[in-house]
Design a protein around this motif. Structure first.
Motif, PDB file in Angstrom:
ATOM      1  N   ARG A 230       0.829  -1.198   0.000  1.00 55.50           N
ATOM      2  CA  ARG A 230       0.000   0.000   0.000  1.00 55.50           C
ATOM      3  C   ARG A 230       0.864   1.248   0.000  1.00 55.50           C
ATOM      4  NH1 ARG A 230      -3.985   0.112   4.241  1.00 55.50           N
ATOM      5  NH2 ARG A 230      -3.758  -2.091   4.589  1.00 55.50           N
ATOM      6  N   ALA A 231       0.310   2.313  -0.530  1.00 56.34           N
ATOM      7  CA  ALA A 231       0.992   3.605  -0.515  1.00 56.34           C
ATOM      8  C   ALA A 231       0.818   4.228   0.871  1.00 56.34           C
ATOM      9  CB  ALA A 231       0.374   4.524  -1.576  1.00 56.34           C
ATOM     10  N   ALA A 232       1.593   5.256   1.140  1.00 56.69           N
ATOM     11  CA  ALA A 232       1.469   5.965   2.410  1.00 56.69           C
ATOM     12  C   ALA A 232       0.089   6.595   2.521  1.00 56.69           C
ATOM     13  CB  ALA A 232       2.545   7.039   2.525  1.00 56.69           C
ATOM     14  N   ALA A 233      -0.415   6.692   3.725  1.00 61.41           N
ATOM     15  CA  ALA A 233      -1.728   7.291   3.970  1.00 61.41           C
ATOM     16  C   ALA A 233      -1.645   8.805   3.784  1.00 61.41           C
ATOM     17  CB  ALA A 233      -2.178   6.966   5.390  1.00 61.41           C
TER      18      ALA A 233
ATOM     19  N   ILE B 243       2.074   0.111   7.356  1.00 63.24           N
ATOM     20  CA  ILE B 243       1.210   1.281   7.200  1.00 63.24           C
ATOM     21  C   ILE B 243       2.020   2.516   7.577  1.00 63.24           C
ATOM     22  CG2 ILE B 243      -0.955   2.364   7.906  1.00 63.24           C
ATOM     23  CD1 ILE B 243      -1.684  -0.597   8.916  1.00 63.24           C
ATOM     24  N   ARG B 244       2.145   3.441   6.632  1.00 60.68           N
ATOM     25  CA  ARG B 244       2.900   4.671   6.865  1.00 60.68           C
ATOM     26  C   ARG B 244       1.932   5.842   6.891  1.00 60.68           C
ATOM     27  NH1 ARG B 244       8.170   3.562   6.352  1.00 60.68           N
ATOM     28  NH2 ARG B 244       8.735   1.657   5.262  1.00 60.68           N
ATOM     29  N   VAL B 245       2.011   6.633   7.977  1.00 66.55           N
ATOM     30  CA  VAL B 245       1.126   7.784   8.134  1.00 66.55           C
ATOM     31  C   VAL B 245       1.987   9.020   8.382  1.00 66.55           C
ATOM     32  CG1 VAL B 245      -0.812   8.776   9.409  1.00 66.55           C
ATOM     33  CG2 VAL B 245      -0.610   6.293   9.179  1.00 66.55           C
ATOM     34  N   PRO B 246       2.071   9.931   7.401  1.00 67.33           N
ATOM     35  CA  PRO B 246       2.846  11.157   7.605  1.00 67.33           C
ATOM     36  C   PRO B 246       2.093  12.135   8.508  1.00 67.33           C
ATOM     37  CG  PRO B 246       2.291  10.828   5.270  1.00 67.33           C
ATOM     38  CD  PRO B 246       1.587   9.785   6.051  1.00 67.33           C
ATOM     39  N   SER B 247       2.854  12.964   9.182  1.00 65.40           N
ATOM     40  CA  SER B 247       2.275  14.008  10.029  1.00 65.40           C
ATOM     41  C   SER B 247       2.012  15.245   9.175  1.00 65.40           C
ATOM     42  CB  SER B 247       3.235  14.354  11.166  1.00 65.40           C
ATOM     43  OG  SER B 247       2.788  15.492  11.857  1.00 65.40           O
TER      44      SER B 247
ATOM     45  N   SER C 181       1.505  18.287  10.394  1.00 61.95           N
ATOM     46  CA  SER C 181       2.187  19.439  10.989  1.00 61.95           C
ATOM     47  C   SER C 181       3.699  19.310  10.976  1.00 61.95           C
ATOM     48  CB  SER C 181       1.699  19.644  12.428  1.00 61.95           C
ATOM     49  OG  SER C 181       2.005  18.506  13.199  1.00 61.95           O
ATOM     50  N   CYS C 182       4.203  18.106  10.717  1.00 60.55           N
ATOM     51  CA  CYS C 182       5.648  17.869  10.687  1.00 60.55           C
ATOM     52  C   CYS C 182       5.954  16.911   9.542  1.00 60.55           C
ATOM     53  CB  CYS C 182       6.112  17.293  12.020  1.00 60.55           C
ATOM     54  SG  CYS C 182       7.887  17.023  12.131  1.00 60.55           S
ATOM     55  N   PRO C 183       6.083  17.428   8.315  1.00 59.43           N
ATOM     56  CA  PRO C 183       6.251  16.565   7.137  1.00 59.43           C
ATOM     57  C   PRO C 183       7.462  15.633   7.183  1.00 59.43           C
ATOM     58  CG  PRO C 183       5.826  18.839   6.495  1.00 59.43           C
ATOM     59  CD  PRO C 183       6.026  18.830   7.979  1.00 59.43           C
ATOM     60  N   SER C 184       8.452  15.938   8.000  1.00 62.48           N
ATOM     61  CA  SER C 184       9.635  15.081   8.065  1.00 62.48           C
ATOM     62  C   SER C 184       9.428  13.877   8.980  1.00 62.48           C
ATOM     63  CB  SER C 184      10.838  15.885   8.550  1.00 62.48           C
ATOM     64  OG  SER C 184      10.618  16.330   9.880  1.00 62.48           O
ATOM     65  N   GLN C 185       8.252  13.761   9.601  1.00 60.94           N
ATOM     66  CA  GLN C 185       7.990  12.682  10.552  1.00 60.94           C
ATOM     67  C   GLN C 185       6.815  11.830  10.074  1.00 60.94           C
ATOM     68  OE1 GLN C 185       6.439  13.684  14.549  1.00 60.94           O
ATOM     69  NE2 GLN C 185       8.361  12.805  15.265  1.00 60.94           N
ATOM     70  N   GLN C 186       6.929  10.520  10.280  1.00 57.12           N
ATOM     71  CA  GLN C 186       5.828   9.627   9.936  1.00 57.12           C
ATOM     72  C   GLN C 186       5.748   8.484  10.938  1.00 57.12           C
ATOM     73  OE1 GLN C 186       6.205   7.758   6.118  1.00 57.12           O
ATOM     74  NE2 GLN C 186       8.261   7.017   6.493  1.00 57.12           N
ATOM     75  N   ALA C 187       4.531   8.034  11.168  1.00 59.86           N
ATOM     76  CA  ALA C 187       4.304   6.855  11.994  1.00 59.86           C
ATOM     77  C   ALA C 187       4.301   5.648  11.066  1.00 59.86           C
ATOM     78  CB  ALA C 187       2.976   6.974  12.721  1.00 59.86           C
ATOM     79  N   VAL C 188       4.949   4.584  11.489  1.00 62.57           N
ATOM     80  CA  VAL C 188       5.002   3.354  10.702  1.00 62.57           C
ATOM     81  C   VAL C 188       4.525   2.212  11.597  1.00 62.57           C
ATOM     82  CG1 VAL C 188       6.454   1.791   9.367  1.00 62.57           C
ATOM     83  CG2 VAL C 188       6.953   4.236   9.377  1.00 62.57           C
ATOM     84  N   VAL C 189       3.419   1.592  11.200  1.00 64.07           N
ATOM     85  CA  VAL C 189       2.871   0.459  11.943  1.00 64.07           C
ATOM     86  C   VAL C 189       3.082  -0.790  11.098  1.00 64.07           C
ATOM     87  CG1 VAL C 189       0.816  -0.547  12.988  1.00 64.07           C
ATOM     88  CG2 VAL C 189       1.164   1.932  13.068  1.00 64.07           C
ATOM     89  N   ARG C 190       3.818  -1.738  11.654  1.00 59.99           N
ATOM     90  CA  ARG C 190       4.062  -3.012  10.980  1.00 59.99           C
ATOM     91  C   ARG C 190       3.152  -4.059  11.594  1.00 59.99           C
ATOM     92  NH1 ARG C 190       8.688  -0.207  10.807  1.00 59.99           N
ATOM     93  NH2 ARG C 190       9.829  -0.213   8.832  1.00 59.99           N
TER      94      ARG C 190
END
Length: 173
Positions: free
Chosen positions: A31-34, A104-108, A110-119
């Motif tokens: 899947r692509a990033a959210a 699953i990658r979820v970018p922030s 408010s902070c484009p350089s940060q993302q949550a990654v749930v495996r």
């Protein structure tokens, strides 16, 4: 002569610089990033219907714990055919029969350089649906199931799911 030295040196540098998760196999679901998510907005990461669960997450705005997620039961009437277990207790790995099911990658927002990654990891169980009856329905009768469970040397196992959260990228001020 220079090429014979440079090529192995380049290969060694690439191995050292490779990320830790590169050793993982490709996930079963691609899947692509959210879409980027704002701080405080709770959003669904993924549905796991066989476990009667949905993964929900949200960016917190807290630098110590910038993202949180939790499995949420989808319906009290839902009868799970799989279980969602704690990642740290299960310790999933391909060596123990687990499969990397989804990343699953979820970018922030408010902070484009940060993302949550749930495996999400999945360990297939041995339980199988009974064959369909004359009406095309799969039915499990309580008394028969109790007898089979009592006489079976080992009851069939359910499919297991576990998930791990990582926050990648730079923290924004």
């Amino acid at each position: 002569m220079r090429q014979s030295v440079a090529l192995p040196l380049l290969a060694a540098c690439l191995l050292v610089a490779a990320p830790v998760h590169a050793a993982e196999s490709a996930p079963e679901i691609q899947r692509a990033a959210a879409a980027p998510q704002a701080v405080g907005v709770v959003h669904s990461l993924r549905q796991i219907p066989e476990a009667c669960a949905r993964l929900e997450g949200a960016f917190t705005g807290d630098t110590a714990q910038p993202y949180r997620y939790a499995p949420v039961r989808t319906s009290p009437q839902c009868q799970p055919r799989a279980r969602f277990v704690d990642f740290d207790k299960a310790k999933p790995s391909t060596a123990t029969g687990w499969k990397l099911n989804d990343v699953i990658r979820v970018p922030s927002a408010s902070c484009p350089s940060q993302q949550a990654v749930v495996r999400v990891w999945r360990k297939p169980g041995s339980a199988a649906l009974p064959p369909a009856d004359g009406q095309g329905q799969t039915r499990i009768y309580l008394q028969e199931a109790k007898q089979q469970a009592a006489t079976a040397a080992q009851a069939p196992s359910l499919t297991l799911f576990a998930a791990k959260l990582d926050v990648e990228g730079k923290t924004c001020p």
